[in-house]
Motif scaffolding. Structure first.
Motif, mmCIF file in Angstrom:
data_model
loop_
_atom_site.group_PDB
_atom_site.id
_atom_site.type_symbol
_atom_site.label_atom_id
_atom_site.label_comp_id
_atom_site.label_asym_id
_atom_site.label_seq_id
_atom_site.Cartn_x
_atom_site.Cartn_y
_atom_site.Cartn_z
ATOM 1 N N GLY A 37 2.018 12.730 -20.442
ATOM 2 C CA GLY A 37 1.466 11.449 -20.026
ATOM 3 C C GLY A 37 2.314 10.224 -20.280
ATOM 4 O O GLY A 37 1.825 9.100 -20.116
ATOM 5 N N ALA A 79 -2.961 6.672 -23.690
ATOM 6 C CA ALA A 79 -3.766 6.473 -22.486
ATOM 7 C C ALA A 79 -4.109 7.797 -21.814
ATOM 8 O O ALA A 79 -5.182 7.955 -21.221
ATOM 9 C CB ALA A 79 -3.027 5.556 -21.508
ATOM 10 N N PHE A 80 -3.198 8.751 -21.887
ATOM 11 C CA PHE A 80 -3.419 10.083 -21.316
ATOM 12 C C PHE A 80 -4.578 10.772 -22.027
ATOM 13 O O PHE A 80 -5.445 11.391 -21.401
ATOM 14 C CB PHE A 80 -2.134 10.896 -21.471
ATOM 15 N N ALA A 93 -6.962 9.166 -23.778
ATOM 16 C CA ALA A 93 -8.171 8.364 -23.615
ATOM 17 C C ALA A 93 -8.849 8.580 -22.269
ATOM 18 O O ALA A 93 -10.040 8.293 -22.127
ATOM 19 C CB ALA A 93 -7.846 6.891 -23.802
ATOM 20 N N ARG A 94 -8.121 9.110 -21.301
ATOM 21 C CA ARG A 94 -8.753 9.418 -20.016
ATOM 22 C C ARG A 94 -9.672 10.627 -20.113
ATOM 23 O O ARG A 94 -10.494 10.853 -19.212
ATOM 24 C CB ARG A 94 -7.679 9.659 -18.943
ATOM 25 N N ARG A 95 -9.538 11.404 -21.183
ATOM 26 C CA ARG A 95 -10.377 12.600 -21.350
ATOM 27 C C ARG A 95 -11.279 12.537 -22.574
ATOM 28 O O ARG A 95 -12.362 13.129 -22.593
ATOM 29 C CB ARG A 95 -9.502 13.854 -21.455
ATOM 30 N N TRP A 153 -6.977 19.445 -17.992
ATOM 31 C CA TRP A 153 -6.745 18.660 -19.192
ATOM 32 C C TRP A 153 -8.009 18.365 -19.975
ATOM 33 O O TRP A 153 -7.993 18.351 -21.214
ATOM 34 C CB TRP A 153 -6.004 17.367 -18.840
ATOM 35 N N SER A 154 -9.124 18.162 -19.317
ATOM 36 C CA SER A 154 -10.380 17.999 -20.061
ATOM 37 C C SER A 154 -10.688 19.266 -20.840
ATOM 38 O O SER A 154 -11.127 19.216 -21.998
ATOM 39 C CB SER A 154 -11.527 17.665 -19.104
ATOM 40 N N PRO A 187 -10.478 9.273 -29.240
ATOM 41 C CA PRO A 187 -9.098 9.423 -28.747
ATOM 42 C C PRO A 187 -8.037 9.105 -29.795
ATOM 43 O O PRO A 187 -6.954 9.701 -29.768
ATOM 44 C CB PRO A 187 -9.029 8.442 -27.570
#
Length: 287
Positions: free
Chosen positions: A199, A69-70, A72-74, A40-41, A56
């Motif tokens: 996500g 949020a999905f 923002a994790r990357r 995903w990154s 994001p």
């Protein structure tokens, strides 16, 4: 006059070539070599790179159907690992290696050059207003190698189509999670896979389901008659909004590009690089 069905068919034919960016081992290896880690990154960095080092909120808005949020994790962490410029180089390197493995000598063939020329003609006339991903990709230089020029052109065209699809959803006030609920209700992709790939948690899914049920679009978890009519209208609007570049190419050019893309699509699918379970919306046996 070039039909909306022609544009949909060309999208279905070209999508596996574009999707090498996500599913080919070579693309993931190129991302790792550039400093990225994990599927995903790599996905977010390579797809968002034409936009520059955006945060994001911009990626969530542009991609439309991912949970904030999905994303923002990357993002923006991916830009600590790789610059957008390096990500652009990595995605071309990955596609280059994948195409050469799967299609061999075709990469330098007259057919590849002809297909690239036709796709370029269409991509050069995409209408950019309101279409951030199409505009960002259209602003990139076209590679010299025919197979990479073809990939870049069809990428611009598919992002143009995607931007139009988002507009069709927005016009009907269909949110990201609601769009996926409709897809699952239509039986095109299962809920578990969509939630995992985009996500959305159970609470967001349930809220979207309740909202669509209240609008009369769902009936016992499936599409109601009104829901079927509205999803059909959304797809029709998506096809209509994507038609401009294909009209510029004309029926003859579209037909010829379709002929040239058939063996490319077949080779990518046969190589297992366009998985059966994916949230893109084109089945491996389409077109």
């Amino acid at each position: 006059m070039t039909s909306a069905g022609t544009g949909r068919r060309l999208w279905a034919l070209a999508e596996p070539l574009h999707a090498l960016t996500y599913f080919a081992d070579e693309a993931r290896s190129a991302g790792e070599a550039a400093g990225l880690s994990g599927f995903w990154s790599t996905y977010f960095a390579l797809r968002a790179a034409p936009l520059g080092p955006v945060g994001p909120a911009v990626v969530t808005a542009s991609f439309y159907n991912f949970a904030p949020a999905f994303v923002a994790r990357r993002v923006p962490a991916v830009w600590d690992a790789v610059t957008p410029e390096a990500a652009l180089e990595a995605r071309l390197a990955g596609v280059d290696a994948a195409v050469r493995r799967v299609l061999g000598e075709w990469a330098a063939s007259p057919e590849a050059a002809e297909a690239a020329g036709l796709a370029r003609r269409a991509a050069e006339v995409v209408d950019a207003p309101g279409r951030p991903l199409a505009a960002a990709n259209a602003g990139l230089p076209l590679p010299d190698e025919p197979h990479l020029a073809l990939w870049q052109a069809v990428t611009t065209l598919r992002e143009h189509r995607g931007d139009g699809h988002n507009a069709a959803l927005l016009e009907r006030e269909v949110s990201g999670p609601a769009a996926h609920v409709l897809v699952a209700a239509a039986g095109r992709v299962d809920r578990e896979w969509l939630q995992k790939a985009r996500g959305w948690d159970d609470d967001a899914w349930s809220a979207a389901t309740d909202e669509l049920t209240g609008r009369g679009w769902l009936d016992d978890g499936g599409l109601s008659a009104e829901g079927l009519a509205m999803t059909t209208a959304i797809e029709a609007d998506t096809d209509r909004l994507a038609l401009g570049p294909w009209r510029a190419l004309g029926d003859t050019g579209c037909d010829r590009l379709g002929e040239l893309l058939v063996p490319v699509r077949r080779a990518v699918v046969t190589a297992g690089l366009f998985p059966d379970r994916n949230p893109i919306g084109v089945a491996p046996d389409a077109a």
